[in-house]
Design a protein around this motif. Structure first.
Motif, mmCIF file in Angstrom:
data_model
loop_
_atom_site.group_PDB
_atom_site.id
_atom_site.type_symbol
_atom_site.label_atom_id
_atom_site.label_comp_id
_atom_site.label_asym_id
_atom_site.label_seq_id
_atom_site.Cartn_x
_atom_site.Cartn_y
_atom_site.Cartn_z
ATOM 1 N N LEU A 76 5.053 -16.706 -17.684
ATOM 2 C CA LEU A 76 6.143 -16.749 -16.708
ATOM 3 C C LEU A 76 5.615 -16.447 -15.310
ATOM 4 C CD1 LEU A 76 8.615 -14.668 -18.863
ATOM 5 C CD2 LEU A 76 8.492 -17.154 -18.700
ATOM 6 N N THR A 77 6.311 -16.941 -14.310
ATOM 7 C CA THR A 77 5.985 -16.646 -12.915
ATOM 8 C C THR A 77 7.037 -15.680 -12.384
ATOM 9 O OG1 THR A 77 5.001 -18.823 -12.586
ATOM 10 C CG2 THR A 77 5.678 -17.635 -10.603
ATOM 11 N N VAL A 78 6.581 -14.610 -11.758
ATOM 12 C CA VAL A 78 7.484 -13.598 -11.205
ATOM 13 C C VAL A 78 7.368 -13.630 -9.688
ATOM 14 C CG1 VAL A 78 8.082 -11.153 -11.114
ATOM 15 C CG2 VAL A 78 7.208 -12.146 -13.246
ATOM 16 N N VAL A 79 8.507 -13.793 -9.019
ATOM 17 C CA VAL A 79 8.572 -13.764 -7.563
ATOM 18 C C VAL A 79 9.458 -12.595 -7.173
ATOM 19 C CG1 VAL A 79 9.252 -15.014 -5.479
ATOM 20 C CG2 VAL A 79 8.303 -16.267 -7.429
ATOM 21 N N ARG A 80 8.940 -11.727 -6.316
ATOM 22 C CA ARG A 80 9.684 -10.537 -5.896
ATOM 23 C C ARG A 80 10.027 -10.626 -4.409
ATOM 24 N NH1 ARG A 80 8.738 -7.263 -10.355
ATOM 25 N NH2 ARG A 80 10.054 -5.607 -9.592
ATOM 26 N N PHE A 81 11.251 -10.260 -4.081
ATOM 27 C CA PHE A 81 11.706 -10.191 -2.693
ATOM 28 C C PHE A 81 12.205 -8.796 -2.412
ATOM 29 C CE2 PHE A 81 12.297 -14.655 -3.873
ATOM 30 C CZ PHE A 81 11.682 -15.293 -2.816
ATOM 31 N N LYS A 82 11.790 -8.258 -1.283
ATOM 32 C CA LYS A 82 12.287 -6.944 -0.861
ATOM 33 C C LYS A 82 13.635 -7.150 -0.174
ATOM 34 C CE LYS A 82 7.747 -4.855 -0.050
ATOM 35 N NZ LYS A 82 7.441 -4.787 -1.411
ATOM 36 N N GLN A 83 14.589 -6.268 -0.493
ATOM 37 C CA GLN A 83 15.923 -6.350 0.115
ATOM 38 C C GLN A 83 15.942 -5.614 1.425
ATOM 39 O OE1 GLN A 83 19.250 -5.431 -2.464
ATOM 40 N NE2 GLN A 83 17.969 -5.731 -4.240
ATOM 41 N N LEU A 134 14.870 -9.070 -7.059
ATOM 42 C CA LEU A 134 15.246 -8.541 -5.746
ATOM 43 C C LEU A 134 15.042 -7.033 -5.775
ATOM 44 C CD1 LEU A 134 18.510 -10.573 -5.065
ATOM 45 C CD2 LEU A 134 16.169 -11.104 -4.403
ATOM 46 N N ASP A 135 14.087 -6.564 -5.004
ATOM 47 C CA ASP A 135 13.699 -5.157 -5.036
ATOM 48 C C ASP A 135 14.352 -4.374 -3.907
ATOM 49 O OD1 ASP A 135 12.120 -5.787 -7.183
ATOM 50 O OD2 ASP A 135 10.233 -5.762 -6.070
ATOM 51 N N GLY A 136 15.206 -3.444 -4.263
ATOM 52 C CA GLY A 136 15.840 -2.559 -3.298
ATOM 53 C C GLY A 136 14.970 -1.351 -3.011
ATOM 54 N N SER A 137 15.551 -0.362 -2.383
ATOM 55 C CA SER A 137 14.797 0.813 -1.927
ATOM 56 C C SER A 137 14.170 1.617 -3.067
ATOM 57 C CB SER A 137 15.690 1.713 -1.079
ATOM 58 O OG SER A 137 16.809 2.144 -1.832
ATOM 59 N N VAL A 138 14.750 1.573 -4.250
ATOM 60 C CA VAL A 138 14.169 2.316 -5.376
ATOM 61 C C VAL A 138 12.746 1.828 -5.674
ATOM 62 C CG1 VAL A 138 15.060 0.812 -7.211
ATOM 63 C CG2 VAL A 138 14.656 3.220 -7.692
ATOM 64 N N HIS A 139 12.447 0.591 -5.318
ATOM 65 C CA HIS A 139 11.131 0.016 -5.594
ATOM 66 C C HIS A 139 10.076 0.442 -4.577
ATOM 67 C CE1 HIS A 139 12.570 -2.607 -8.849
ATOM 68 N NE2 HIS A 139 13.691 -2.603 -8.149
ATOM 69 N N LEU A 140 10.445 1.250 -3.595
ATOM 70 C CA LEU A 140 9.491 1.769 -2.622
ATOM 71 C C LEU A 140 8.718 2.964 -3.178
ATOM 72 C CD1 LEU A 140 11.672 1.573 0.615
ATOM 73 C CD2 LEU A 140 9.909 -0.039 -0.153
ATOM 74 N N ASP A 141 9.240 3.588 -4.206
ATOM 75 C CA ASP A 141 8.606 4.736 -4.844
ATOM 76 C C ASP A 141 7.296 4.307 -5.508
ATOM 77 O OD1 ASP A 141 8.805 7.557 -6.050
ATOM 78 O OD2 ASP A 141 8.603 6.268 -7.828
ATOM 79 N N PHE A 142 6.237 5.108 -5.326
ATOM 80 C CA PHE A 142 4.915 4.769 -5.850
ATOM 81 C C PHE A 142 4.938 4.573 -7.371
ATOM 82 C CE2 PHE A 142 0.670 5.971 -7.432
ATOM 83 C CZ PHE A 142 -0.082 4.988 -6.787
ATOM 84 N N ALA A 143 5.588 5.469 -8.092
ATOM 85 C CA ALA A 143 5.658 5.349 -9.552
ATOM 86 C C ALA A 143 6.400 4.072 -9.952
ATOM 87 C CB ALA A 143 6.334 6.572 -10.156
ATOM 88 N N GLN A 144 7.455 3.748 -9.241
ATOM 89 C CA GLN A 144 8.213 2.530 -9.529
ATOM 90 C C GLN A 144 7.369 1.290 -9.242
ATOM 91 O OE1 GLN A 144 11.385 2.325 -10.938
ATOM 92 N NE2 GLN A 144 10.879 0.163 -11.116
ATOM 93 N N GLN A 145 6.579 1.331 -8.180
ATOM 94 C CA GLN A 145 5.708 0.201 -7.864
ATOM 95 C C GLN A 145 4.676 -0.026 -8.958
ATOM 96 O OE1 GLN A 145 4.161 0.912 -3.917
ATOM 97 N NE2 GLN A 145 6.121 0.458 -2.946
ATOM 98 N N ASN A 146 4.140 1.059 -9.512
ATOM 99 C CA ASN A 146 3.194 0.933 -10.626
ATOM 100 C C ASN A 146 3.878 0.343 -11.853
ATOM 101 O OD1 ASN A 146 0.938 1.890 -9.288
ATOM 102 N ND2 ASN A 146 1.300 4.007 -9.876
ATOM 103 N N TYR A 147 5.081 0.812 -12.152
ATOM 104 C CA TYR A 147 5.853 0.278 -13.273
ATOM 105 C C TYR A 147 6.131 -1.214 -13.055
ATOM 106 C CZ TYR A 147 9.752 -0.698 -16.379
ATOM 107 O OH TYR A 147 10.570 -1.279 -17.329
ATOM 108 N N ASP A 148 6.545 -1.572 -11.841
ATOM 109 C CA ASP A 148 6.836 -2.971 -11.521
ATOM 110 C C ASP A 148 5.594 -3.843 -11.715
ATOM 111 O OD1 ASP A 148 9.461 -2.330 -10.892
ATOM 112 O OD2 ASP A 148 9.129 -2.344 -8.722
ATOM 113 N N ALA A 149 4.438 -3.349 -11.308
ATOM 114 C CA ALA A 149 3.191 -4.112 -11.449
ATOM 115 C C ALA A 149 2.856 -4.335 -12.922
ATOM 116 C CB ALA A 149 2.047 -3.386 -10.743
ATOM 117 N N GLN A 150 3.023 -3.295 -13.743
ATOM 118 C CA GLN A 150 2.762 -3.434 -15.183
ATOM 119 C C GLN A 150 3.766 -4.395 -15.826
ATOM 120 O OE1 GLN A 150 2.872 0.577 -16.624
ATOM 121 N NE2 GLN A 150 0.859 1.074 -15.815
#
Length: 100
Positions: A93-100, A67-83
């Motif tokens: 594993l399967t990863v499913v992400r939902f924006k809060q 569950l991705d909150g507002s901190v995941h809107l940051d470009f650097a955080q999005q790159n980290y999340d993708a890696q």
């Protein structure tokens, strides 16, 4: 010898802290996932895999729910999340992400 990828000891205190401080969205979802309420499927919350702590993990389905909150809107955080997602998916594993 197979490497240990789940619940590494050095993350124990951090997992415990995260479980004690769920976001409101995590707490709401956990109410529906706990005690095998979703078709008898067991989920774990704040489970560590590799060097990451995932929000929810289902062993039988090899499924991670994030569950991705507002901190995941940051470009650097999005790159980290993708890696992070790429490394977890490389473990089968399967990863499913939902924006809060």
């Amino acid at each position: 010898m197979k490497k240990k990828i789940h619940n590494r000891d050095y993350l124990k205190d951090r997992r415990k802290d995260f479980r004690s401080n769920l976001t409101s969205a995590e707490a709401t979802l956990w109410e529906s996932l706990q005690k095998q309420q979703l078709n008898g499927i067991k989920f774990r919350r704040q489970h560590s895999i590799l060097n990451f702590i995932v929000d929810f993990y289902c062993v039988s389905e090899k499924l991670i729910i994030e569950l991705d909150g507002s901190v995941h809107l940051d470009f650097a955080q999005q790159n980290y999340d993708a890696q992070r997602t790429e490394k977890l998916e490389a473990e089968g594993l399967t990863v499913v992400r939902f924006k809060q």
